[in-house]
Design a protein around this motif. Structure first.
Motif, PDB file in Angstrom:
ATOM      1  N   LEU A 133       0.854  -1.183   0.000  1.00  0.00           N
ATOM      2  CA  LEU A 133       0.000   0.000   0.000  1.00  0.00           C
ATOM      3  C   LEU A 133       0.890   1.233   0.000  1.00  0.00           C
ATOM      4  CD1 LEU A 133      -2.619  -1.042   2.713  1.00  0.00           C
ATOM      5  CD2 LEU A 133      -3.182  -0.541   0.337  1.00  0.00           C
ATOM      6  N   GLN A 134       0.514   2.254  -0.742  1.00  0.00           N
ATOM      7  CA  GLN A 134       1.315   3.470  -0.769  1.00  0.00           C
ATOM      8  C   GLN A 134       0.428   4.706  -0.877  1.00  0.00           C
ATOM      9  OE1 GLN A 134       1.935   1.014  -3.106  1.00  0.00           O
ATOM     10  NE2 GLN A 134       0.815   1.777  -4.882  1.00  0.00           N
ATOM     11  N   LEU A 135       0.863   5.756  -0.211  1.00  0.00           N
ATOM     12  CA  LEU A 135       0.187   7.050  -0.213  1.00  0.00           C
ATOM     13  C   LEU A 135       1.236   8.136  -0.352  1.00  0.00           C
ATOM     14  CD1 LEU A 135      -2.217   9.015   0.259  1.00  0.00           C
ATOM     15  CD2 LEU A 135      -1.751   8.797   2.717  1.00  0.00           C
ATOM     16  N   ASN A 136       1.036   9.042  -1.314  1.00  0.00           N
ATOM     17  CA  ASN A 136       1.952  10.156  -1.531  1.00  0.00           C
ATOM     18  C   ASN A 136       1.145  11.441  -1.679  1.00  0.00           C
ATOM     19  OD1 ASN A 136       4.593   8.623  -1.921  1.00  0.00           O
ATOM     20  ND2 ASN A 136       3.324   7.692  -3.496  1.00  0.00           N
ATOM     21  N   HIS A 137       1.609  12.474  -1.011  1.00  0.00           N
ATOM     22  CA  HIS A 137       0.952  13.772  -1.119  1.00  0.00           C
ATOM     23  C   HIS A 137       1.994  14.870  -0.999  1.00  0.00           C
ATOM     24  CE1 HIS A 137      -1.937  17.036  -0.631  1.00  0.00           C
ATOM     25  NE2 HIS A 137      -1.170  17.461   0.371  1.00  0.00           N
TER      26      HIS A 137
END
Length: 575
Positions: A133-137
């Protein structure tokens, strides 16, 4: 003999008699005067004896080897064969212990009100199913023009998973991307529209959702390997643009031996874009068979690119295209080799690919693929001293429907939205390119990679290659001066960019917008980046980044200056 014996006996008697007489006349413990005579000038000489040298005797020469005949007799023995039993070694191998952390978080903050957040989590246990799972902001609350009126933000969230069997892998994933921009590129000559309002400050949000699933063979070096994937993507923005895409990609490779290999790739895409002025169904189907042969340091590939696409174009001869594919390379030595290519293809373009190249794209009248009629390339490649590597090439390519971005102006001194861009195409374009690459690596301490590109464009319907560079140079450096410290220094240069300005006929008061157009030469873009990352422990590290450190007024797109010096710092943590 008797005479010699008498002489010895007489001498001994005289000596004993003298000693006895002295003993009788000298008292015990008495000191008597003695006289010693030392002669320094006396020379002792030894007669010279001649040396006799005798020559070594000459040995007889050996005669040649003679042939001998032996009689071999067989003596069979009735012996049982040895019965050896193989036993495994009992040596204990201690594997190196690796600390694997499934989670990772990286957070930071910088000027221009720019928060940064990255998060990843993945399975580290050995099992048939693996996932991540990955989240980038990252966002910039303020920009180079009027603060919040030029802000932007980027966010993406994704999931990937794979299930492994003994023979193949089943994989899939889903991703969601959102990019928001403000159209801040106002034209100083035209600040208002017919209603007295400048339309450049409208914002736009680009969203894309993509789902994919496929299967691939695990053993990539066997006699046969394959891979297939099915994908779906939905894209839309805050205005009227929508685009749905369904894609199927399949490839198979056959290796009858180590020298020969055959490969076939099939791809099919159907896309349905909808914009302000059009709605259509676009299809793209391609078959790419190739055969490769390897003989020592020589490699050769031959094949075809068979492409069918249904773009609507005036005076289009056919939807079906056939292009040859010929590639060869030969490495004379580690220090020097050459390569060459002659090929052609159809580059598939979608609204999603266009907006990723230029996020300020406005409504478009038509979407067209780019046909590469041929590409001829030749160059050299090699490495030396185990540290330097190089590559240099020259190529020429011929295109149909090559796309360019121009500002969205209208006639009669009226601009509806000068901050947006439109697509224009050139019927027949020839591009000449000379490029060179250089790499250097000094152990694990320092590495350098650089590339230089020079371009020349021959156009048929467009006056200039709008917003395309004449030259580019990229230099990337990485330094590890001490353990756990990584420093990167990157320099990106781009020059010769020309933008299409106003219609000169329009400025003169004529009601046409067919040109000639004003040619605006943009300044050379120079972007210096510095990055540093230091690991305090195995789990905690800190970082700092700087962009556009030369504070250049870079303008990749006309009327869109980029942010000045940017700094951001933060920390990361593994868990």
């Amino acid at each position: 003999m008797m005479k010699l014996a008498k002489t010895i006996l007489l001498t001994g008697i005289i000596g004993l008699t003298s000693g006895w007489a002295m003993a009788q006349t000298q008292q015990r413990g008495a000191v008597t005067d003695q006289e010693f005579v030392i002669r320094k000038d006396r020379v002792l000489t030894v007669p010279v004896q001649p040396r006799i040298y005798e020559k070594l005797p000459v040995l007889p020469k050996p005669s040649g080897l003679n042939e001998y005949t032996y009689m071999v007799s067989s003596y069979p023995l009735n012996i049982k064969p040895l019965d050896l039993k193989a036993e495994p070694s009992q040596k204990v191998y201690t594997p190196e212990r690796l600390d694997l952390y499934p989670g990772y978080i990286r957070a930071g903050y910088g000027n221009f009100a720019s928060p940064l957040l990255e998060a990843r989590y993945m399975g580290t246990e050995i099992s048939d199913f693996n996932y991540s799972l990955q989240l980038n902001h990252q966002s910039f609350g303020k920009g180079p023009v009027l603060g919040e009126e030029s802000k932007e933000a980027h966010t993406n969230l994704g999931f990937d998973g794979s299930y492994f069997t003994d023979l193949f892998e089943v994989f899939g994933g889903v991703s969601w991307n959102q990019d928001s921009y403000r159209f801040y590129g106002e034209d100083p000559n035209f600040l208002v529209d017919e209603n007295g309002m400048f339309a450049g400050f409208d914002g736009n949000v680009l969203q894309a959702v993509e789902v994919k699933a496929g299967i691939r063979e695990l053993e990539k070096v066997g006699p046969f390997s394959y891979e297939g994937q099915l994908s779906f993507r939905n894209f839309n923005d805050s205005y009227l643009v929508k685009e749905n895409q369904i894609g199927v990609e399949v490839s198979g490779t056959v290796r009858p031996n180590d020298d020969w290999a055959g490969r076939v790739g099939l791809s099919y895409f159907t896309t349905k874009p909808q914009d302000l002025n059009y709605s259509e169904n676009r299809t793209y189907f391609a078959i790419r068979p190739t055969v490769s042969y390897k003989y020592e340091a020589f490699n050769f590939t031959a094949g075809l690119n068979l492409v069918s696409e249904n773009d609507l174009l005036e005076n289009k001869s056919s939807d079906f295209h056939v292009f040859p594919v010929l590639k060869a390379n030969y490495q004379f030595a580690e220090e020097f080799g050459f390569f060459g290519e002659f090929s052609g293809d159809v580059q598939r373009n979608t609204y999603y690919s266009f907006v990723n190249e230029n996020p300020f794209l406005g409504p478009s009248d038509q979407l067209l693929n780019t046909v590469q009629n041929y590409k001829i390339e030749a160059g050299i490649i090699g490495q030396f001293q185990g540290a330097f590597s190089y590559r240099a090439a020259a190529n020429v390519s011929r295109y149909n429907q090559m796309h360019f971005f121009v500002n969205n102006y209208t006639n009669n001194l009226v601009t509806t939205d000068s901050a947006r861009f439109s697509l224009v195409y050139d019927d027949k374009t020839t591009v000449y390119n000379i490029n060179a690459e250089l790499g250097y690596k000094f152990s694990d301490i320092y590495s350098l990679n650089g590339r230089l590109d020079l371009y020349q464009y021959d156009l048929s319907t467009q006056a200039e290659a709008w917003h395309r560079p004449v030259w580019e140079m990229r230099v990337n450096n990485q330094l590890t001066p001490i353990d756990r410290l990584i420093v990167q220094a990157n320099l990106n240069l781009m020059g010769g960019v020309k933008a299409r300005g106003h219609d000169l006929n329009d400025i003169l008061g004529q009601e046409t917008s067919t040109g000639p157009f004003e040619v605006v030469k943009l300044n050379t873009i120079a972007d210096l980046q510095l990055k540093a990352d230091y690991g305090i422990t195995d789990r905690i590290s800190i970082f700092a980044e700087g962009n556009n450190l030369l504070n250049g007024k870079n303008m990749r797109w006309l009327n869109y200056p980029v942010r000045g010096i940017q700094f951001i710092g933060g920390a990361s943590f593994k868990f």
